[in-house]
Design a protein around this motif. Structure first.
Motif, PDB file in Angstrom:
ATOM      1  N   GLU A  96       0.839  -1.205   0.000  1.00  0.00           N
ATOM      2  CA  GLU A  96       0.000   0.000   0.000  1.00  0.00           C
ATOM      3  C   GLU A  96       0.874   1.255   0.000  1.00  0.00           C
ATOM      4  O   GLU A  96       0.600   2.206  -0.724  1.00  0.00           O
TER       5      GLU A  96
ATOM      6  N   TYR B 101       0.799   4.122  -2.904  1.00  0.00           N
ATOM      7  CA  TYR B 101       0.556   5.545  -2.649  1.00  0.00           C
ATOM      8  C   TYR B 101       1.751   6.400  -3.068  1.00  0.00           C
ATOM      9  O   TYR B 101       1.577   7.510  -3.594  1.00  0.00           O
TER      10      TYR B 101
ATOM     11  N   THR C 101       1.655   9.339  -5.974  1.00  0.00           N
ATOM     12  CA  THR C 101       2.113  10.691  -5.677  1.00  0.00           C
ATOM     13  C   THR C 101       3.215  11.117  -6.641  1.00  0.00           C
ATOM     14  O   THR C 101       3.189  12.239  -7.171  1.00  0.00           O
TER      15      THR C 101
ATOM     16  N   SER D 159       0.588  19.534   0.805  1.00  0.00           N
ATOM     17  CA  SER D 159      -0.823  19.310   1.073  1.00  0.00           C
ATOM     18  C   SER D 159      -1.567  20.640   1.201  1.00  0.00           C
ATOM     19  O   SER D 159      -2.780  20.679   1.182  1.00  0.00           O
TER      20      SER D 159
ATOM     21  N   LEU E 181      -4.473  15.354  -2.939  1.00  0.00           N
ATOM     22  CA  LEU E 181      -5.158  14.168  -2.411  1.00  0.00           C
ATOM     23  C   LEU E 181      -4.201  12.987  -2.291  1.00  0.00           C
ATOM     24  O   LEU E 181      -4.233  12.250  -1.297  1.00  0.00           O
ATOM     25  N   SER E 182      -3.333  12.794  -3.269  1.00  0.00           N
ATOM     26  CA  SER E 182      -2.386  11.677  -3.188  1.00  0.00           C
ATOM     27  C   SER E 182      -1.370  11.906  -2.081  1.00  0.00           C
ATOM     28  O   SER E 182      -0.959  10.965  -1.402  1.00  0.00           O
TER      29      SER E 182
ATOM     30  N   ARG F  46      -2.009  13.496   0.727  1.00  0.00           N
ATOM     31  CA  ARG F  46      -2.716  13.176   1.980  1.00  0.00           C
ATOM     32  C   ARG F  46      -2.780  11.670   2.199  1.00  0.00           C
ATOM     33  O   ARG F  46      -2.618  11.194   3.325  1.00  0.00           O
ATOM     34  N   ASP F  47      -3.015  10.914   1.126  1.00  0.00           N
ATOM     35  CA  ASP F  47      -3.045   9.448   1.247  1.00  0.00           C
ATOM     36  C   ASP F  47      -1.684   8.911   1.668  1.00  0.00           C
ATOM     37  O   ASP F  47      -1.586   8.026   2.522  1.00  0.00           O
ATOM     38  N   LEU F  48      -0.625   9.438   1.051  1.00  0.00           N
ATOM     39  CA  LEU F  48       0.729   8.994   1.389  1.00  0.00           C
ATOM     40  C   LEU F  48       1.076   9.350   2.830  1.00  0.00           C
ATOM     41  O   LEU F  48       1.666   8.542   3.548  1.00  0.00           O
TER      42      LEU F  48
ATOM     43  N   GLY G  21      -1.075   9.651   5.246  1.00  0.00           N
ATOM     44  CA  GLY G  21      -1.882   8.759   6.080  1.00  0.00           C
ATOM     45  C   GLY G  21      -1.266   7.386   6.242  1.00  0.00           C
ATOM     46  O   GLY G  21      -1.144   6.887   7.370  1.00  0.00           O
ATOM     47  N   ILE G  22      -0.869   6.762   5.138  1.00  0.00           N
ATOM     48  CA  ILE G  22      -0.285   5.413   5.228  1.00  0.00           C
ATOM     49  C   ILE G  22       1.064   5.476   5.939  1.00  0.00           C
ATOM     50  O   ILE G  22       1.408   4.573   6.707  1.00  0.00           O
TER      51      ILE G  22
END
Length: 105
Positions: free
Chosen positions: A6, A10, A14, A69, A88-89, A91-93, A95-96
């Motif tokens: 994951e 991500y 990004t 971000s 958005l990518s 923020r996902d990166l 988060g993980i």
């Protein structure tokens, strides 16, 4: 998929969005922060001998240093739709990476 998988996914998304931003920037403009961030995220790619936590830490450090971000980051250089996808990518990166490192903020 594993947490490592994951994270890699991500990170790749990004990096792809950062590439798109670089290609779509207004002609004649170059954002050194974009180039530096991309290089630093490339350095965060997991390797067989590197713990995933180290890769996640590198990614967070790079993203924190450049604050991609934030919606105010060089908005005039990039098309809004690409900037939004990149944010958005990111923020996902983030988060993980925080999940991997056991951080809540």
């Amino acid at each position: 998929m594993s947490v490592t998988g994951e994270f890699q996914r991500y990170l790749e998304v990004t990096l792809d969005h950062l590439d798109s931003l670089g290609q779509e920037a207004e002609e004649g403009t170059s954002d050194p922060c974009l180039v530096t961030l991309r290089e630093e995220l490339e350095g965060a790619r997991p390797e067989p001998t590197t713990p995933i936590s180290e890769s996640a830490g590198r990614a967070l450090k790079a993203l924190d240093a450049h604050d991609w971000s934030a919606s105010e980051q060089a908005p005039c250089l990039y098309p809004a739709h690409l900037l939004q996808k990149t944010q958005l990518s990111v923020r996902d990166l983030v988060g993980i990476s925080r999940i991997i490192l056991g951080r809540s903020n």
